[in-house]
Design a protein around this motif. Structure first.
Motif, PDB file in Angstrom:
ATOM      1  N   THR A 285      11.605   1.080   0.627  1.00 25.83           N
ATOM      2  CA  THR A 285      12.718   0.482   1.739  1.00 25.83           C
ATOM      3  C   THR A 285      14.116   0.585   1.330  1.00 25.83           C
ATOM      4  OG1 THR A 285      12.263  -1.724   0.993  1.00 25.83           O
ATOM      5  CG2 THR A 285      10.830  -1.116   2.815  1.00 25.83           C
ATOM      6  N   ALA A 286      14.188   0.788   0.045  1.00 29.29           N
ATOM      7  CA  ALA A 286      15.539   0.807  -0.253  1.00 29.29           C
ATOM      8  C   ALA A 286      16.185   2.425  -0.488  1.00 29.29           C
ATOM      9  CB  ALA A 286      15.712   0.339  -1.948  1.00 29.29           C
ATOM     10  N   GLY A 287      15.149   3.065   0.010  1.00 35.03           N
ATOM     11  CA  GLY A 287      15.492   4.638   0.293  1.00 35.03           C
ATOM     12  C   GLY A 287      15.360   5.262  -0.984  1.00 35.03           C
ATOM     13  N   GLY A 288      14.154   4.739  -2.070  1.00 35.83           N
ATOM     14  CA  GLY A 288      14.179   5.613  -3.209  1.00 35.83           C
ATOM     15  C   GLY A 288      12.678   6.334  -3.206  1.00 35.83           C
ATOM     16  N   GLY A 289      11.721   6.244  -1.938  1.00 32.27           N
ATOM     17  CA  GLY A 289      10.549   6.793  -2.061  1.00 32.27           C
ATOM     18  C   GLY A 289       9.760   5.677  -2.914  1.00 32.27           C
ATOM     19  N   PRO A 290       8.382   5.873  -2.734  1.00 32.06           N
ATOM     20  CA  PRO A 290       7.323   5.032  -3.552  1.00 32.06           C
ATOM     21  C   PRO A 290       7.183   5.177  -4.777  1.00 32.06           C
ATOM     22  CG  PRO A 290       6.321   7.072  -2.278  1.00 32.06           C
ATOM     23  CD  PRO A 290       7.877   7.150  -2.024  1.00 32.06           C
TER      24      PRO A 290
ATOM     25  N   THR B  56       7.012   1.528   6.382  1.00 37.52           N
ATOM     26  CA  THR B  56       7.407   2.061   5.212  1.00 37.52           C
ATOM     27  C   THR B  56       6.968   1.602   4.001  1.00 37.52           C
ATOM     28  OG1 THR B  56       9.668   2.670   6.120  1.00 37.52           O
ATOM     29  CG2 THR B  56       9.383   2.664   3.612  1.00 37.52           C
ATOM     30  N   GLU B  57       6.703   0.313   4.088  1.00 40.77           N
ATOM     31  CA  GLU B  57       6.208  -0.702   2.857  1.00 40.77           C
ATOM     32  C   GLU B  57       4.616  -0.260   2.750  1.00 40.77           C
ATOM     33  OE1 GLU B  57       8.586  -4.597   2.437  1.00 40.77           O
ATOM     34  OE2 GLU B  57       7.029  -4.666   3.926  1.00 40.77           O
ATOM     35  N   LEU B  58       3.835  -0.311   3.957  1.00 42.25           N
ATOM     36  CA  LEU B  58       2.380   0.036   3.992  1.00 42.25           C
ATOM     37  C   LEU B  58       2.219   1.510   3.487  1.00 42.25           C
ATOM     38  CD1 LEU B  58       1.260  -1.517   7.144  1.00 42.25           C
ATOM     39  CD2 LEU B  58       0.891  -2.406   4.786  1.00 42.25           C
ATOM     40  N   SER B  59       2.998   2.553   3.818  1.00 38.49           N
ATOM     41  CA  SER B  59       2.726   3.712   3.390  1.00 38.49           C
ATOM     42  C   SER B  59       3.085   4.053   1.743  1.00 38.49           C
ATOM     43  CB  SER B  59       3.876   4.833   4.143  1.00 38.49           C
ATOM     44  OG  SER B  59       3.431   4.785   5.458  1.00 38.49           O
ATOM     45  N   ALA B  60       4.105   3.179   1.273  1.00 34.11           N
ATOM     46  CA  ALA B  60       4.417   3.258   0.146  1.00 34.11           C
ATOM     47  C   ALA B  60       3.399   2.859  -1.023  1.00 34.11           C
ATOM     48  CB  ALA B  60       5.755   2.621  -0.281  1.00 34.11           C
ATOM     49  N   MET B  61       2.827   1.687  -0.534  1.00 34.18           N
ATOM     50  CA  MET B  61       1.620   0.894  -1.030  1.00 34.18           C
ATOM     51  C   MET B  61       0.355   2.044  -1.109  1.00 34.18           C
ATOM     52  SD  MET B  61       1.943  -2.842  -0.671  1.00 34.18           S
ATOM     53  CE  MET B  61       2.405  -3.135   1.009  1.00 34.18           C
ATOM     54  N   ALA B  62       0.135   2.582  -0.083  1.00 35.22           N
ATOM     55  CA  ALA B  62      -1.057   3.261   0.046  1.00 35.22           C
ATOM     56  C   ALA B  62      -1.125   4.621  -0.810  1.00 35.22           C
ATOM     57  CB  ALA B  62      -1.258   4.040   1.656  1.00 35.22           C
ATOM     58  N   ALA B  63       0.092   5.209  -0.844  1.00 34.72           N
ATOM     59  CA  ALA B  63       0.579   6.432  -1.691  1.00 34.72           C
ATOM     60  C   ALA B  63       0.335   6.138  -3.281  1.00 34.72           C
ATOM     61  CB  ALA B  63       2.017   6.968  -1.583  1.00 34.72           C
TER      62      ALA B  63
ATOM     63  N   LEU C 213      -0.952  -5.387  -7.960  1.00 33.05           N
ATOM     64  CA  LEU C 213      -0.286  -5.917  -6.910  1.00 33.05           C
ATOM     65  C   LEU C 213       1.216  -5.755  -6.938  1.00 33.05           C
ATOM     66  CD1 LEU C 213      -0.548  -7.228  -4.012  1.00 33.05           C
ATOM     67  CD2 LEU C 213      -0.969  -9.418  -5.224  1.00 33.05           C
ATOM     68  N   GLU C 214       1.602  -6.148  -8.385  1.00 30.40           N
ATOM     69  CA  GLU C 214       2.847  -6.451  -8.338  1.00 30.40           C
ATOM     70  C   GLU C 214       3.669  -4.908  -8.471  1.00 30.40           C
ATOM     71  OE1 GLU C 214       6.371  -7.974  -8.835  1.00 30.40           O
ATOM     72  OE2 GLU C 214       4.726  -9.154  -8.586  1.00 30.40           O
ATOM     73  N   GLU C 215       2.840  -3.761  -8.731  1.00 36.65           N
ATOM     74  CA  GLU C 215       3.279  -2.596  -8.805  1.00 36.65           C
ATOM     75  C   GLU C 215       3.518  -2.016  -7.396  1.00 36.65           C
ATOM     76  OE1 GLU C 215       1.573   0.347 -11.559  1.00 36.65           O
ATOM     77  OE2 GLU C 215       0.999  -1.260 -13.023  1.00 36.65           O
ATOM     78  N   LEU C 216       2.424  -2.549  -6.493  1.00 36.93           N
ATOM     79  CA  LEU C 216       2.285  -2.150  -5.044  1.00 36.93           C
ATOM     80  C   LEU C 216       3.563  -2.468  -4.543  1.00 36.93           C
ATOM     81  CD1 LEU C 216      -1.328  -2.473  -4.232  1.00 36.93           C
ATOM     82  CD2 LEU C 216      -0.236  -0.387  -4.690  1.00 36.93           C
ATOM     83  N   LEU C 217       3.929  -3.837  -4.711  1.00 32.44           N
ATOM     84  CA  LEU C 217       5.069  -4.582  -4.143  1.00 32.44           C
ATOM     85  C   LEU C 217       6.353  -3.779  -4.663  1.00 32.44           C
ATOM     86  CD1 LEU C 217       3.824  -8.171  -4.211  1.00 32.44           C
ATOM     87  CD2 LEU C 217       4.051  -6.911  -2.237  1.00 32.44           C
TER      88      LEU C 217
ATOM     89  N   ALA D  19       6.708  -0.709  -2.575  1.00 35.75           N
ATOM     90  CA  ALA D  19       7.149  -0.989  -1.485  1.00 35.75           C
ATOM     91  C   ALA D  19       8.758  -1.193  -1.198  1.00 35.75           C
ATOM     92  CB  ALA D  19       6.479  -2.030  -0.749  1.00 35.75           C
ATOM     93  N   GLU D  20       9.186  -2.150  -2.227  1.00 39.37           N
ATOM     94  CA  GLU D  20      10.507  -2.383  -2.414  1.00 39.37           C
ATOM     95  C   GLU D  20      11.566  -1.170  -2.528  1.00 39.37           C
ATOM     96  OE1 GLU D  20      13.551  -5.319  -4.968  1.00 39.37           O
ATOM     97  OE2 GLU D  20      11.660  -5.401  -5.260  1.00 39.37           O
ATOM     98  N   ARG D  21      11.112  -0.175  -3.544  1.00 39.06           N
ATOM     99  CA  ARG D  21      12.049   0.915  -3.627  1.00 39.06           C
ATOM    100  C   ARG D  21      11.849   2.020  -2.234  1.00 39.06           C
ATOM    101  NH1 ARG D  21       8.735   0.930  -8.279  1.00 39.06           N
ATOM    102  NH2 ARG D  21       7.343   2.536  -7.506  1.00 39.06           N
TER     103      ARG D  21
END
Length: 307
Positions: free
Chosen positions: A302-307, A222-229, A291-295, A298-300
């Motif tokens: 995994t919390a269920g909020g989408g990238p 989930t984190e990788l997909s969010a960061m790629a998006a 990089l901070e925005e990517l992380l 990812a956090e959003r």
């Protein structure tokens, strides 16, 4: 009007196509399944356009594997000629035959001297289980080759002056891919069914990673997909496609890295970006702020909020 050769897949079902995709862990939306099904049933070439790494080439591989057909690939490039795509003569063997003169009456333009290239090989494939012909990156070839391809696909036959007309008893399944680096002719587009493969959504890419990289932790996928998006929103020289994200996921899985809660660390993301981004300018764009925005994305996610 003379009828063309009959397709071997006229009775294929939607379930058959979905099963082929499922077996290969290819995540396909309904439009991909339906358009592929129609191409098989109607015996028409399928033109697949989209960004590099979107899964265009993989689609042809999936069909070949799923239906037990041979995959014949013609990689296009600037300067591709008919000799490299259709056939050429084995000049060395012909010269030896002339020099030895074992049978002066025999022609050196017979079948034993013919070297099949991908297009001719596909036309002469197994009639009961015809091959899948992948014409990859047609937009890289010249207009002249595009015209040759159109002529070949119009009747699924080719004329060899020394041997006559060679026609497919059953036409191959034809997948033509394009990265849209140049416009294709209207004539070629009319000959084909059309499918555009868009960059994967966050949800689709997550599903792809979980299928293609089963060793990868679900949270990390989930984190990788969010960061790629999130990265695709940047003006990158080469935005990452699904293929690059899969490579990235495999690299991360092989490292088995993460913090105590299984999340990716900033260090891991930074050190593995070369698996995702393939231009130095794109890698350098990922400064500390991005990089901070990517992380954060990812956090959003995994919390269920989408990238």
């Amino acid at each position: 009007m003379t009828e063309g050769p009959t397709t071997a897949f006229g009775d294929v079902t939607e379930s058959d196509v979905r099963a082929a995709f499922e077996e290969a862990d290819y995540v396909a939306e309904d439009d991909i399944v339906t358009t592929t099904l129609l191409a098989l049933r109607l015996g028409k070439p399928l033109l697949v356009e989209g960004e590099p790494g979107a899964g265009k080439t993989e689609l042809a591989k999936v069909l070949a594997a799923g239906f037990g057909s041979e995959l014949i690939r013609l990689q296009c490039y600037e300067g591709l000629t008919a000799e490299h795509a259709l056939y050429e003569w084995n000049y060395t063997k012909q010269l030896l035959a002339v020099q030895t003169g074992e049978d002066p009456e025999a022609s050196v333009f017979g079948e034993e001297y013919l070297l099949e290239r991908p297009l001719l090989r596909a036309l002469r494939g197994d009639a009961d289980r015809p091959p899948v012909l992948l014409v990859d990156e047609i937009d890289r070839a010249d207009d002249e080759f595009e015209a040759l391809l159109l002529e070949t696909l119009s009747d699924f036959q080719v004329s060899v002056p020394e041997l006559g007309t060679i026609a497919a008893e059953t036409p191959p399944v034809v997948i033509v891919t394009s990265n849209r680096t140049r416009p294709l002719s209207d004539a070629l587009k009319r000959r084909c069914l059309y499918l555009h493969v868009a960059p994967p959504s966050f949800e689709k890419e997550t599903a792809i990673l979980r299928r293609k990289v089963p060793d990868l932790d679900g949270v990390v996928a989930t984190e990788l997909s969010a960061m790629a998006a999130r990265l695709r929103q940047e003006p990158l020289r080469k935005p990452p496609g699904a293929a690059e994200t899969i490579d990235w996921a495999r690299a991360v899985a092989s490292l088995g890295d993460g913090d105590a809660n299984g999340h990716l660390s900033a260090e891991t993301v930074r050190n593995t970006l070369g698996c995702l981004l393939k231009e130095v300018e794109d890698v350098e764009r990922v400064d500390d702020d991005l990089l901070e925005e990517l992380l954060d994305a990812a956090e959003r996610a995994t919390a269920g909020g989408g990238p």
